[in-house]
Write a protein that holds these residues in place. Structure first.
Motif, PDB file in Angstrom:
ATOM      1  N   ALA A 141      -4.911  43.884  -3.661  1.00 30.91           N
ATOM      2  CA  ALA A 141      -4.183  44.981  -4.320  1.00 30.91           C
ATOM      3  C   ALA A 141      -4.780  45.299  -5.696  1.00 30.91           C
ATOM      4  O   ALA A 141      -4.738  46.432  -6.157  1.00 30.91           O
ATOM      5  N   ALA A 142      -5.357  44.290  -6.342  1.00 33.63           N
ATOM      6  CA  ALA A 142      -5.919  44.485  -7.690  1.00 33.63           C
ATOM      7  C   ALA A 142      -7.303  45.122  -7.661  1.00 33.63           C
ATOM      8  O   ALA A 142      -7.841  45.469  -8.711  1.00 33.63           O
ATOM      9  N   GLY A 143      -7.889  45.262  -6.460  1.00 36.45           N
ATOM     10  CA  GLY A 143      -9.169  45.976  -6.400  1.00 36.45           C
ATOM     11  C   GLY A 143     -10.345  45.214  -5.823  1.00 36.45           C
ATOM     12  O   GLY A 143     -11.483  45.674  -5.915  1.00 36.45           O
ATOM     13  N   ALA A 144     -10.100  44.052  -5.199  1.00 39.16           N
ATOM     14  CA  ALA A 144     -11.209  43.326  -4.554  1.00 39.16           C
ATOM     15  C   ALA A 144     -11.737  44.139  -3.373  1.00 39.16           C
ATOM     16  O   ALA A 144     -10.963  44.808  -2.681  1.00 39.16           O
ATOM     17  N   ASP A 145     -13.048  44.116  -3.176  1.00 42.57           N
ATOM     18  CA  ASP A 145     -13.632  44.698  -1.961  1.00 42.57           C
ATOM     19  C   ASP A 145     -13.907  43.608  -0.940  1.00 42.57           C
ATOM     20  O   ASP A 145     -13.977  43.852   0.252  1.00 42.57           O
ATOM     21  N   HIS A 146     -14.101  42.404  -1.471  1.00 39.37           N
ATOM     22  CA  HIS A 146     -14.437  41.265  -0.623  1.00 39.37           C
ATOM     23  C   HIS A 146     -13.775  40.025  -1.213  1.00 39.37           C
ATOM     24  O   HIS A 146     -13.750  39.861  -2.440  1.00 39.37           O
ATOM     25  N   GLN A 162      -8.340  36.008   9.030  1.00 40.86           N
ATOM     26  CA  GLN A 162      -7.681  37.181   9.631  1.00 40.86           C
ATOM     27  C   GLN A 162      -6.733  37.836   8.620  1.00 40.86           C
ATOM     28  O   GLN A 162      -6.637  39.057   8.549  1.00 40.86           O
ATOM     29  N   GLN A 163      -6.053  37.013   7.837  1.00 42.85           N
ATOM     30  CA  GLN A 163      -5.130  37.534   6.812  1.00 42.85           C
ATOM     31  C   GLN A 163      -5.894  38.412   5.813  1.00 42.85           C
ATOM     32  O   GLN A 163      -5.440  39.507   5.460  1.00 42.85           O
ATOM     33  N   ILE A 164      -7.056  37.939   5.377  1.00 42.68           N
ATOM     34  CA  ILE A 164      -7.860  38.696   4.396  1.00 42.68           C
ATOM     35  C   ILE A 164      -8.316  40.017   5.005  1.00 42.68           C
ATOM     36  O   ILE A 164      -8.179  41.081   4.394  1.00 42.68           O
ATOM     37  N   VAL A 174     -10.013  44.292   3.355  1.00 46.04           N
ATOM     38  CA  VAL A 174     -11.223  43.878   2.629  1.00 46.04           C
ATOM     39  C   VAL A 174     -12.034  42.950   3.540  1.00 46.04           C
ATOM     40  O   VAL A 174     -11.516  42.449   4.538  1.00 46.04           O
ATOM     41  N   THR A 175     -13.301  42.743   3.192  1.00 47.87           N
ATOM     42  CA  THR A 175     -14.118  41.837   3.995  1.00 47.87           C
ATOM     43  C   THR A 175     -13.852  40.389   3.578  1.00 47.87           C
ATOM     44  O   THR A 175     -13.366  40.128   2.470  1.00 47.87           O
ATOM     45  N   ALA A 176     -14.187  39.461   4.470  1.00 50.57           N
ATOM     46  CA  ALA A 176     -13.799  38.063   4.267  1.00 50.57           C
ATOM     47  C   ALA A 176     -14.983  37.123   4.386  1.00 50.57           C
ATOM     48  O   ALA A 176     -15.824  37.258   5.274  1.00 50.57           O
ATOM     49  N   GLY A 177     -15.011  36.158   3.462  1.00 51.73           N
ATOM     50  CA  GLY A 177     -16.083  35.163   3.497  1.00 51.73           C
ATOM     51  C   GLY A 177     -15.525  33.756   3.385  1.00 51.73           C
ATOM     52  O   GLY A 177     -14.408  33.546   2.911  1.00 51.73           O
ATOM     53  N   LEU A 178     -16.346  32.798   3.849  1.00 47.87           N
ATOM     54  CA  LEU A 178     -15.977  31.389   3.743  1.00 47.87           C
ATOM     55  C   LEU A 178     -17.073  30.681   2.944  1.00 47.87           C
ATOM     56  O   LEU A 178     -18.263  30.859   3.219  1.00 47.87           O
ATOM     57  N   ALA A 179     -16.638  29.900   1.942  1.00 44.23           N
ATOM     58  CA  ALA A 179     -17.594  29.186   1.082  1.00 44.23           C
ATOM     59  C   ALA A 179     -17.612  27.710   1.440  1.00 44.23           C
ATOM     60  O   ALA A 179     -16.572  27.132   1.774  1.00 44.23           O
TER      61      ALA A 179
END
Ligand code: DX5
Ligand code: ZN
Length: 221
Positions: free
Chosen positions: A78-83, A99-101, A106-111
């Motif tokens: 909501a604050a403006g993340a694209d990913h 899936q929630q992200i 927005v796109t989702a990554g795993l670190a």
């Protein structure tokens, strides 16, 4: 592609510093969120993204180094993340969280931390837009690159080649500078995060361009 990390920017002049790297050509801004629990340092929350959002068109690449990320991903979107990237080590239900992200638009990554093996990606790789390999232990800027990440990087690239998910990007984060970037690009990373090497330099725009020109030297391959 080089993603400057604002962790090493001058927080008192943050808007100015963000505009500086954007003007120099940066397309991605890496935003490190730390909670003092998952990592031994505290940075900032969604309010900072919200404040920066009107000042930049760059892709806001949010790296959450926090416990219970499922409680906060909606606020960051909501604050403006694209990913949004979350840590595997902080997610009890990684599949649900990814899936929630994505459900937030927005796109989702795993670190993965330096000691986490890449083999655990096997059953989630197809769901990811990004794999982030940490090349330092998360928590601080300006640390030394851990070379073992290069072998992990090659292994992830091979996993991706044999998966259906060709669009997934590989990002490497920590200790990137002109000395370490070439081997990381050669091993197959598409996005290199650079904090101290850009914002710690006397001329951040120039430092950014120098790093970016290294990656162009490889023809994006
Ligand atoms: C470290 C952060 C990094 C950090 C990298 O925990 O995730 O994004 O900004 O900083 P440098 O490039 O200085 O190693
Ligand atoms: Zn980061």
């Amino acid at each position: 592609m080089i993603a400057p990390s604002i962790l090493s920017a001058d927080f008192a002049r943050l808007g100015e510093q963000v505009r500086l790297v954007e003007k120099a050509g940066a397309k991605i801004l890496h935003i490190d969120v730390m909670d003092g629990h998952f990592v031994p340092n505290i940075t900032f929350g969604p309010a900072l993204l919200k404040a920066l959002r009107p000042h930049s068109r760059m892709r806001f690449d949010v790296h959450l180094m926090i416990e219970e990320p499922e409680r906060y991903v909606a606020d960051f979107a909501a604050a403006g993340a694209d990913h949004i990237t979350v840590h595997w080590e902080a997610s009890r239900h990684a599949h649900r969280l990814i899936q929630q992200i994505k459900g937030l638009g927005v796109t989702a990554g795993l670190a993965l931390n330096p000691a986490t093996p890449v083999e655990m990606l096997h059953d989630i790789l197809e769901d990811l837009d990004m794999v982030l390999l940490m090349s330092v232990n998360p928590g601080f800027g300006g640390q030394q690159f851990i070379p073992g990440v290069l072998r992990k990087l090659e292994a992830v690239r091979r996993q991706l080649e044999s998966s259906k998910n060709q669009a997934c990007e590989i990002e490497v984060d920590g200790g990137i500078h002109t000395g370490t970037a070439p081997s990381v690009i050669q091993a197959g990373a598409q996005i290199l995060v650079a904090g101290a090497a850009v914002f710690g330099a006397p001329d951040p725009a120039r430092a950014y361009r120098e790093l970016e020109s290294l990656s162009e030297g490889f023809g994006g391959d």
